[in-house]
Each structure stands twice: as structure tokens, then as C-alpha cells.
Design a protein around this motif. Structure first.
Motif, short mmCIF file in Angstrom:
data_model
loop_
_atom_site.label_atom_id
_atom_site.label_comp_id
_atom_site.label_asym_id
_atom_site.label_seq_id
_atom_site.Cartn_x
_atom_site.Cartn_y
_atom_site.Cartn_z
N ASP A 58 0.85 -1.19 0.00
CA ASP A 58 0.00 0.00 0.00
C ASP A 58 0.88 1.23 0.00
OD1 ASP A 58 -2.29 -1.66 2.20
OD2 ASP A 58 -2.51 -1.21 0.06
N LEU A 59 0.34 2.28 -0.58
CA LEU A 59 1.10 3.53 -0.67
C LEU A 59 0.17 4.68 -0.33
CD1 LEU A 59 3.46 5.39 -1.69
CD2 LEU A 59 2.47 5.12 -3.97
N ASP A 60 0.63 5.58 0.53
CA ASP A 60 -0.11 6.81 0.78
C ASP A 60 0.72 7.95 0.28
OD1 ASP A 60 -1.76 5.66 3.63
OD2 ASP A 60 -2.67 6.87 2.03
N LEU A 61 0.25 8.64 -0.74
CA LEU A 61 1.06 9.70 -1.34
C LEU A 61 0.57 11.07 -0.94
CD1 LEU A 61 1.98 9.12 -5.11
CD2 LEU A 61 3.47 9.44 -3.15
N VAL A 62 1.53 11.93 -0.58
CA VAL A 62 1.23 13.33 -0.30
C VAL A 62 1.94 14.15 -1.35
CG1 VAL A 62 1.62 15.19 1.33
CG2 VAL A 62 0.95 12.92 2.16
N ALA A 82 3.96 -2.94 3.34
CA ALA A 82 3.57 -4.24 2.81
C ALA A 82 2.17 -4.58 3.29
CB ALA A 82 4.56 -5.32 3.28
N ARG A 83 1.44 -5.28 2.48
CA ARG A 83 0.02 -5.58 2.79
C ARG A 83 -0.11 -6.33 4.11
NH1 ARG A 83 -3.80 -5.82 -1.23
NH2 ARG A 83 -2.62 -4.28 -2.38
N ASP A 84 0.86 -7.15 4.41
CA ASP A 84 0.77 -7.91 5.69
C ASP A 84 1.39 -7.13 6.84
OD1 ASP A 84 3.57 -10.15 4.90
OD2 ASP A 84 3.47 -8.01 5.25
N GLY A 85 1.74 -5.86 6.59
CA GLY A 85 2.24 -5.02 7.65
C GLY A 85 3.68 -5.29 8.05
N SER A 86 4.33 -6.21 7.40
CA SER A 86 5.68 -6.59 7.85
C SER A 86 6.71 -5.51 7.55
CB SER A 86 6.10 -7.89 7.16
OG SER A 86 6.09 -7.70 5.76
N ILE A 87 6.48 -4.72 6.53
CA ILE A 87 7.45 -3.67 6.19
C ILE A 87 6.71 -2.36 6.06
CG2 ILE A 87 9.15 -2.90 4.49
CD1 ILE A 87 9.24 -5.77 3.48
N ALA A 88 7.30 -1.31 6.55
CA ALA A 88 6.75 0.03 6.31
C ALA A 88 7.92 0.99 6.30
CB ALA A 88 5.76 0.41 7.40
N TYR A 89 7.93 1.88 5.34
CA TYR A 89 9.03 2.84 5.31
C TYR A 89 8.60 4.07 4.55
CZ TYR A 89 9.79 0.78 0.65
OH TYR A 89 9.63 0.31 -0.64
N PRO A 90 9.25 5.19 4.85
CA PRO A 90 8.93 6.42 4.11
C PRO A 90 9.75 6.52 2.83
CG PRO A 90 10.40 6.91 5.92
CD PRO A 90 10.22 5.43 5.92
N TRP A 138 6.86 9.61 -12.56
CA TRP A 138 7.21 9.90 -11.16
C TRP A 138 8.02 8.77 -10.55
CZ3 TRP A 138 3.86 7.04 -7.53
CH2 TRP A 138 2.73 6.47 -8.12
N PHE A 139 8.75 9.18 -9.52
CA PHE A 139 9.59 8.18 -8.85
C PHE A 139 9.49 8.38 -7.34
CE2 PHE A 139 13.12 10.67 -7.18
CZ PHE A 139 13.08 11.83 -7.94
N LEU A 140 9.82 7.31 -6.62
CA LEU A 140 9.87 7.36 -5.15
C LEU A 140 11.15 6.70 -4.69
CD1 LEU A 140 6.22 6.49 -4.08
CD2 LEU A 140 7.45 8.62 -3.64
N ARG A 141 11.88 7.42 -3.87
CA ARG A 141 13.15 6.88 -3.38
C ARG A 141 13.01 6.63 -1.89
NH1 ARG A 141 18.23 8.82 -5.63
NH2 ARG A 141 17.11 10.71 -6.19
N PRO A 142 13.28 5.41 -1.43
CA PRO A 142 13.16 5.13 0.01
C PRO A 142 14.15 5.99 0.80
CG PRO A 142 13.71 3.14 -1.22
CD PRO A 142 13.79 4.26 -2.17
N SER A 143 13.80 6.28 2.08
CA SER A 143 14.73 7.07 2.89
C SER A 143 16.02 6.26 3.06
CB SER A 143 14.10 7.41 4.24
OG SER A 143 13.64 6.25 4.88
N PRO A 144 17.14 6.97 3.19
CA PRO A 144 18.47 6.36 3.00
C PRO A 144 18.74 5.12 3.85
CG PRO A 144 18.66 8.75 3.20
CD PRO A 144 17.23 8.43 3.44
N GLU A 145 18.16 5.06 5.04
CA GLU A 145 18.51 3.91 5.89
C GLU A 145 17.77 2.65 5.50
OE1 GLU A 145 16.97 6.56 6.77
OE2 GLU A 145 15.08 6.07 7.76
N VAL A 146 16.85 2.77 4.58
CA VAL A 146 16.02 1.60 4.20
C VAL A 146 16.61 0.95 2.96
CG1 VAL A 146 13.74 0.84 3.50
CG2 VAL A 146 13.99 2.74 5.12
N GLN A 147 16.72 -0.36 3.05
CA GLN A 147 17.22 -1.11 1.89
C GLN A 147 16.03 -1.55 1.03
OE1 GLN A 147 19.96 -1.82 0.63
NE2 GLN A 147 21.52 -1.45 2.19
N ALA A 148 15.55 -0.63 0.26
CA ALA A 148 14.41 -0.99 -0.59
C ALA A 148 14.65 -0.38 -1.97
CB ALA A 148 13.10 -0.45 0.01
N PRO A 149 14.04 -0.92 -2.98
CA PRO A 149 14.33 -0.42 -4.33
C PRO A 149 13.63 0.91 -4.61
CG PRO A 149 12.72 -2.19 -4.43
CD PRO A 149 13.14 -2.09 -3.00
#
Lengths: 678, 175
Positions: free
Chosen positions: A604-608, A620-628, A639-650
Motif C-alpha cells: 500500500d502507498l499513501d502519497l502526499v 507491505a500488505r501484511d504489515g511486515s514492512i513500512a518505510y517512508p 514519477w519516482f519514489l526513493r526510500p529514505s536512505p537507511e532503508v534497503q528498498a528499491p
């Protein structure tokens, strides 16, 4: 790395000079097995060298196919097979007489060779014939129908060919027949062939480009020959192989459409498409059945006298000069340009109807009782498309205006002419863009009729394709439109509405009001995901919610815009755009909750939105991961979205509003599909 | 007929047959390509016997080039005069795609050059001729020969983004 067998080239380079020497009076012609006088090299296949020879014992010309350095253990098998083949005698088959083993002595070096003795045919194979004579479609079809007779006869005797392709159909000037050659010799017996091209028994497979999927897996059967026959005919008629020869298994199973489809004589398309089915059970049951279908749709006029098609250009040494291949079907008309036939009880042959200029007034309407499904679609339609998704969001909402003229022939094959008249982006064309194509009618599981076709509006060689898929709704047609700028991935998709008469009403841009399969095609990424959507949701009368599409196909190529954006960001090349009205306008549409598939994982994504800048929470849908994540929109709505630097996400990059389609990560990239959550 | 085993074949023929064969195979369909090799060598040998040649290699390849251009010119329709500076060996009459394997892709890119570009490329990169030798064979000025080779290389690089011209030369030589 050369794929031609090196030992073949070695043999060729030994024999060639020797034969020149003979011509110059130096040395005697080489003798094979003390019986065959080698006279000239004719050709080099991937596996064997073809040489013209004189059989001294029987005083006749033969063609020898030489296989140097054969596998000893397989020689006996080859001889047994040759004995079976030798029993095949048919006008449309080049006879194989014998197989034997010997050592060829050239320049003092004995070269072990298996050799096949065949009837000698002094004519070109179909590939060379087409390249040199440019026969029209009718002649090509006749040649294939004739060769097909030979192949069918072999099947009826329980003999498979295994390597049907245009180079294995030769045109015999003596009896003007197309004849099939090189039976069963997919069992090639070379020493240093490419290891990957052999089956477990050390046998080389047939030519991959023409091979049926089950044959590639070693399970060749009658319908595999049928498949190869259809690929060959398709290629000869359109100039393109229906499948990319490098295509792997998944591509064969999920090919959106065949290359060159718009160049195929429309009457033959259904029969050939069926023969090209991935699943053998979907194909015709036998080659004979395919031939009958093709023959029924290929109306040959009675031959008054054998007219020579092409006279040779003077007396030259080449084999095909001065030859006349009097296949019927000669004449100026080529299938794609034949005028659509009028539908009457006494069906008129197409040749008897004067060809209509394009955009002429409509022919008389069809009789009231339709003979076949296609008939209810004939006539003229005005079509409007509206873009719902595009690689460049500028196009979203733009409408395209078309005219579609449909007709059926006596066999219920549908052909159509599409004219693009203009669009609401205020483009005017110097002259309207026009394309002809076949269209197909299918019945969905719920009994509804669907009409589909693909058109290329910008010239033959350009890959730009418009694919329309519509279904009747009242007096109108509604459905979807998919546009391919390049050949392998959509660059725009949208809704279509069509009506007879002078005007079409505005397109209802609410996707939920479109037929369910159209929604699947627009919202789901990849052919398999779309098919699943149609069979699981539409078939049960369900509605697509935001979760309507399950995971996208992992190998679906992402839109070019998203791909480039992602690559630019990962390589550090992307510069943030100065906030402009354009990107602000696009960004406005993006705020709020989204449902996203990243590869196989739902999130899920909440965009501002702030100007052209984006920020959001990815969960993540099962709540296991959440990051800004933070990102931005550019003036093309990408458009693009870049995870905050400490998160290892694509990093994500997408194009479009609803749906938004793109990719995540650098390598390997996962496909991304996002829908507004409601 | 008494076979003379191991008759000494002129090394000239032995050496040049494979080279001419791959040159003709790259432009002319089977079986004609083999006939053209034979015709070229026969003509060359005849001349070679008659008088001493300054540059036998250039002469041999000049014959080959002449024969291939004549062959292709003879195959085209009457309405389209073959011009080796403009047309490739794959005329509009070639309607079949031949995209089977890597080598064919490379060879087809080669065949889609103009005939002059293709020949210049093959003689230089495939047969190892210098600029001057190419110029002499093709009856061009050295500057023009150099330009043809460069045009060929650049066009191949556009057509085959992930192959180098050396790879293409290798594919040509393996023919």
C-alpha cells in the motif's frame, strides 16, 4: 561463434578447389564410394553438404548430402531410417534412395562421411525462388499446398519430417511441382555440432526458428510438422517469422501476437493462427485438415492455359533462369488487395468484383439473416478512443478519431480498413492514415461476441500498432485500444466507443463502465495477468476492484519512460526538474492511497503531494514492512519514489495516473503496477 | 577413366577458393555462389597464365567484384538499375527474414550495406587488405576506399549495437 559445423566447412574447402582443378583439366573428378562422381557443390545446410553427382552405376544424376565425421553408433540407425524413407514415392516428395558410409579421399586425406543419396532436382528452394522471382501470394500458397500434399502423404505412412522449412521445399522445373525434401534427417550425425542443439541421443534438432514448442522438448509428432509448415508459409507470405527465433519457452506461450500479421492474406489468417497454437491440441488434428482449410479459403481460378509466371532473363548458367513455374493463382491480384466480396447466396469470386477504391461509398448492406458471427459487424463504423494510460501523461484524455470499414468474404473471414482521421490533440494529417487488416470474432465464455484486430498506421516497417478489441453494447461497440510505439510493450492504452452513422457520442472515461475484459487489459500488466483477470474475474461476472489484477507478469517489460527514469536515477544522472505547471498538473492526480504490486508482492502507498514533490509511506500488505519515501513528478507525468536512505528498498519509477505502471529496482527489475485505492 | 590421385592442385586455387567462397556466399544465394567462385578462378588462372600480373591479388578480387556486381545487376527487375553505391545485395526482392542465429544476424547486417560498402569492409577486415589494396581492387581512390570502409563500420555499429565490427569480420571469415 559460427553455428555452422566446422567439419562441413572443412569438407567444402577441400572439395571446392578440387572441383575447380577438374574444370581446369588438372586431376580427375573425385569419386565417392567408387560409384558417385562428384560434380558440383550445391549448398551447405547446418548439417550436411549438398553435392551434385553422377551415379555411374545407374547412369543418372543424384544429389548427395554428405555428413563428415558421423557418430559411429548412429550410422545403423540412419540406414534403417533411410530404408523407410526410400519407400516414400510421391510427386511432391524428393525421393531419398539410400544412406551409406564411406571414406572420401580428397588430396590424400581420407575423410569419413555418411552420405544420403537423393533424387536430383534442378530447381531452387522456395527461399531462393521468392528472393529471385518475387512471386505473388497466390503462387506461394499454391506451392505450399502442393508440397503439403507430399508431407501429408508421408504422415499417412507414419513418417515425420521434423525439419519443415522453406529451404526444404524445392521447385522442380521438370514437373512444375513443389516438392518437400530432407525427410527425417533431423537425426544429424555430426561430430562437432553445437552441443546445445542436440537431444539426449546426440541428435541435432531441426531448425529452431520453425520448431514447435513440444518438438523443442523432444516430443515431436505429426502436429509439430504442421506447426513448422504454418511457420514456413507465414514467413513466405509476410516476410517475417511469426515468432522471434530467439524466443524462449515463456515467450512462445505468451506471445501477444505474431509478427507480420497485417501482411497476411486475411482469408488465411484463422487457419494459420490455429496451426501456430502453442498447445498441439489447439491446432488442426492433421496436416490434411490444415491443407483443406487453406485450400477452401484460397480460391484459385480455373487455369485456362499454363501461363508462364516469369520468364528467365536470357540464357544464363543458373538453374532457375528460363524456368516458368506455372502455379495457378497467377495474375495481378494479391490477396491483401483483393476487393472484399459482396455477400450473396451465389458467392461471387473476388476477381469478378471490380476493386473498390478506399473510402468509396458502402456496398449494399448484408442480408438480414447472418450466416456467421462476423456478418453483424460489417459496414462502416466511426470510432473514438480515449487515452487512459500513457508513457507520457500529456496524452491522457486525448481522443483519437477513426473510421473502420468491415466486410466478410464467403468463408466468413473478416477484413477491415482502418482510417485515422485526427485526434483531439489537434493534430491534422496531410492525408488520413489508413491500414488494412484481418479482424477476428470470438465468443467469450459468457457467450458475448468480441471483435479484435491490429493495424499498423505508419508504414510497413514501423512497429507502431493499434490493437482494438470491442464488443457490442446495444447498437454500438465498446472496448479497449492498445497502442504500441515499439513492438514489445504498450505505450498507450484507452477506452473505445464505436457507432454506425455520422457521429459517435463522447467516450465514457470511467473505466469501471467498460466491459470487464477491457478493464483487465488496461489495468493488468502482462499477458498472463490479463488472461487470469479475464478468466477468473470476468467469467464469474465479478467487478475489478483496486485489487482486481493479481501480480503482474514478472517478465512484462516496463514502459520505456519508467525504465529510463529508473536507470537515470540509479546512475545518478537524473536532475530534479524545476517545478512547473505541467508537473504540478500531473502531480495533482497522484495524491491519496494506492494499491501497488511490486513484482509478486502487494503493498500500500499513501502519497502526499506538494507542488511537484512527492512523499509517502510504503507498507507491505501484511504489515511486515513500512518505510517512508520521497520523490517527484516530471513534466511528462513520470514519477519516482526513493526510500529514505537507511532503508534497503528499491527505487520506484512509474508513469500514468490510474493505473500507473513502471518498475522497481535496478537489476533485476521488478514490474510495478499501481491502482488508486477506492 | 584413370583417376590421378592427389593431383597437385595449384596452391593459388587451394588458398583462394575458401576466401572467394565466403565472399560470394555473403552476397549470392546457393548454388550460384559456388559457380561464381569457379568462374572467377578460371578467369584468373587463364589471365595468370597469359601474362605476368603486377598485383595478382588485386586482379583476382577485381574479377570477383566484377562478377558479383554483374550477377546482382542481372537479378534485379528491369525497372531498378542496380547501383552498387546505393543498393545493397539484398534488393527489394528479398522478402524473407533470416534472423535465425547470431551469425546470420551479423551477416544480414553486412548484407544490408550498399554493395560497395560491404565489399570494402570484407576486403579490408575480412581479407586483411590495406587501404591501398582495397582501392586498387575496387578501382577507387584511396580516399574513397577509406571512406567506404568507415561508412560500413559506422553503419554496422548502428545496426548491431552490441557487436563490434571485428566480430562481424570474424563471422564473415567463418563462412
Amino acid at each position: 561463434m559460427p553455428t555452422t559445423d566446422n567439419s562441413l566447412v572443412e569438407l567444402e574447402n577441400l572439395l571446392g578447389p578440387h572441383l575447380v582443378g577438374v574444370a581446369l583439366g588438372v586431376g580427375a573428378p573425385p569419386l565417392l564410394a567408387n560409384r558417385f562422381r562428384l560434380e558440383g557443390i550445391r549448398g551447405r545446410g547446418a548439417r550436411g553438404l549438398v553435392v551434385k553427382a553422377h551415379d555411374l552405376r545407374l547412369a543418372r544424376s543424384v544429389a548427395l548430402k554428405l555428413y563428415p565425421y558421423p557418430e559411429q553408433t548412429l550410422i545403423a540407425e540412419a540406414q534403417a531410417e533411410a530404408r523407410t524413407l526410400a519407400q516414400l514415392r510421391h510427386d511432391n516428395i524428393v525421393a531419398a534412395y539410400d544412406v551409406d558410409f564411406t571414406e572420401l579421399d580428397l588430396a590424400g586425406r581420407p575423410l569419413p562421411c555418411l552420405f544420403l543419396v537423393m533424387e536430383y532436382v534442378d530447381g531452387p528452394h522456395v527461399r531462393a525462388w521468392i528472393a529471385n522471382e518475387s512471386p505473388h501470394a497466390g503462387a506461394i500458397i499454391d506451392a505450399f499446398l502442393a508440397a503439403g500434399e507430399g508431407l501429408a502423404a508421408a504422415h499417412e505412412r507414419g513418417i515425420l519430417h521434423r525439419d519443415v522449412k522453406p529451404a526444404n521445399i524445392v521447385l522442380d522445373p521438370k514437373n512444375k511441382a513443389a516438392r518437400i525434401v530432407d525427410f527425417g534427417l533431423a537425426r544429424e550425425l555430426t561430430r562437432d555440432g553445437d552441443a546445445q542443439r542436440t537431444t539426449q541421443y546426440g541428435l541435432t534438432k531441426g531448425t529452431l526458428a520453425y520448431m514447435a514448442p513440444e518438438a523443442r522438448r523432444g516430443r515431436t509428432e505429426v502436429r509439430s510438422d504442421l506447426f513448422s509448415f504454418a511457420v514456413s508459409l507465414w514467413e513466405c507470405l509476410t516476410g517475417e517469422l511469426p515468432f522471434d527465433p530467439d524466443a524462449g519457452e515463456w515467450r512462445l506461450a505468451n506471445q501477444p501476437d505474431f509478427a507480420g500479421a497485417n501482411k497476411l492474406p486475411p482469408a488465411l489468417a484463422p487457419a494459420l493462427r490455429r496451426a501456430l497454437s502453442y498447445d498441439p491440441d489447439q491446432r488442426q488434428g492433421s496436416l490434411r485438415e490444415l491443407l483443406d482449410e487453406l485450400r477452401a479459403r484460397h480460391q484459385t481460378r480455373p487455369r485456362r492455359s499454363p501461363l508462364p509466371l516469369y520468364l528467365g532473363a536470357g540464357a544464363t548458367a543458373t538453374a532457375f533462369a528460363g524456368l516458368a513455374y506455372a502455379f495457378s493463382g497467377e495474375g495481378a491480384e494479391e490477396h491483401p488487395r483483393e476487393a472484399p466480396a459482396q455477400i450473396r447466396d451465389d458467392a461471387i469470386e473476388p476477381a469478378e468484383v471490380a476493386p473498390e477504391p478506399l473510402h468509396a461509398p458502402l456496398p449494399a448492406p448484408a442480408p438480414p439473416a447472418p450466416r456467421c458471427d462476423g456478418e453483424r459487424f460489417t459496414g462502416r463504423w466511426r470510432l473514438t478512443s480515449q487515452v487512459l494510460w500513457a508513457d507520457d501523461s500529456y496524452w491522457i484524455g486525448v481522443e483519437g478519431f477513426y473510421r473502420l470499414d468491415l466486410s466478410v468474404d464467403a468463408t466468413c473471414a473478416l477484413s477491415a480498413t482502418l482510417t485515422r482521421v485526427g485526434d483531439s490533440g489537434n493534430r491534422r494529417y496531410a492525408r488520413p492514415l489508413v491500414a488494412d487488416s484481418a479482424m477476428e470474432v470470438t465468443r467469450a465464455a459468457d457467450g458475448g461476441l468480441w471483435l479484435a484486430g491490429e493495424f499498423r498506421l505508419w508504414g510497413d516497417s514501423s512497429p507502431k500498432r493499434h490493437v482494438f478489441t470491442v464488443t457490442p453494447r446495444g447498437d454500438e461497440l465498446v472496448g479497449d485500444w492498445i497502442f504500441f510505439e515499439t513492438s514489445d510493450r504498450p505505450s498507450m492504452t484507452g477506452i473505445v466507443r464505436a457507432a454506425r452513422g455520422a457521429t459517435v457520442g463522447p467516450v465514457d472515461a470511467e473505466l469501471a463502465h467498460s466491459p470487464c475484459p477491457s478493464q483487465c487489459r488496461i489495468l493488468c500488466m502482462g499477458a498472463r495477468a490479463q488472461a487470469r483477470c479475464v478468466s477468473e474475474i470476468c467469467a464469474t461476472g465479478g467487478q475489478l476492484g483496486a485489487d482486481g489484477c493479481s501480480a503482474p507478469d514478472l517478465d512484462a517489460p516496463p514502459p520505456i519512460g519508467a525504465q529510463d527514469l529508473l536507470a537515470a536515477i540509479y546512475s545518478g544522472a537524473a536532475e530534479s526538474e524545476v517545478a512547473s505547471d505541467k508537473c504540478r498538473e500531473h502531480a495533482r492526480h497522484l495524491a491519496g492511497p494506492w494499491r501497488v504490486w511490486q513484482g509478486g508482492a502487494a503493498q500500500d502507498l499513501d502519497l502526499v503531494v506538494d507542488g511537484c514533490e512527492l512523499s509517502g509511506q510504503i507498507r507491505a500488505r501484511d504489515g511486515s514492512i513500512a518505510y517512508p519515501a520521497t520523490g517527484a513528478v516530471n513534466s511528462k507525468g513520470q514519477w519516482f519514489l526513493r526510500p529514505s536512505p537507511e532503508v534497503q528498498a528499491p527505487i520506484w519509477a512509474l508513469t500514468g495516473r490510474d493505473p500507473a505502471i513502471g518498475a522497481a529496482g535496478s537489476y533485476p527489475r521488478a514490474p510495478l503496477v499501481a491502482h488508486r485505492a477506492r | 577413366m584413370q583417376p590421378q590421385s592427389n593431383a597437385a592442385i595449384d596452391p593459388l586455387i587451394q588458398d583462394n577458393w575458401p576466401k572467394l567462397k565466403r565472399f560470394f556466399r555473403a552476397k549470392v544465394p546457393e548454388p550460384d555462389c559456388y559457380e561464381l567462385v569457379q568462374d572467377t578462378l578460371m578467369e584468373f588462372v587463364k589471365k595468370h597464365r597469359e601474362k605476368v600480373l603486377d598485383n595478382p591479388r588485386a586482379y583476382l578480387w577485381g574479377i570477383a567484384r566484377f562478377k558479383v556486381l554483374k550477377y546482382i545487376g542481372g537479378k534485379r527487375s528491369a525497372t531498378a538499375e542496380f547501383d552498387s553505391k546505393i543498393h545493397s545485395v539484398m534488393g527489394p526482392q528479398t522478402t524473407l527474414s533470416v534472423r535465425f542465429d547470431r551469425r546470420d544476424k551479423l551477416m544480414n547486417a553486412l548484407r544490408s550495406l550498399t554493395a560497395e560498402q560491404q565489399i570494402a569492409f570484407e576486403l579490408h577486415y575480412g581479407e586483411g587488405m590495406t587501404n591501398e589494396e582495397v582501392a586498387q581492387t575496387m578501382e577507387l581512390s584511396p580516399a574513397t576506399a577509406k571512406r567506404r570502409i568507415k561508412e560500413a563500420r559506422e553503419r554496422l555499429q548502428i545496426l548491431l549495437a552490441n557487436s563490434s565490427h571485428l566480430e562481424i569480420a570474424d563471422a564473415y571469415r567463418s563462412g
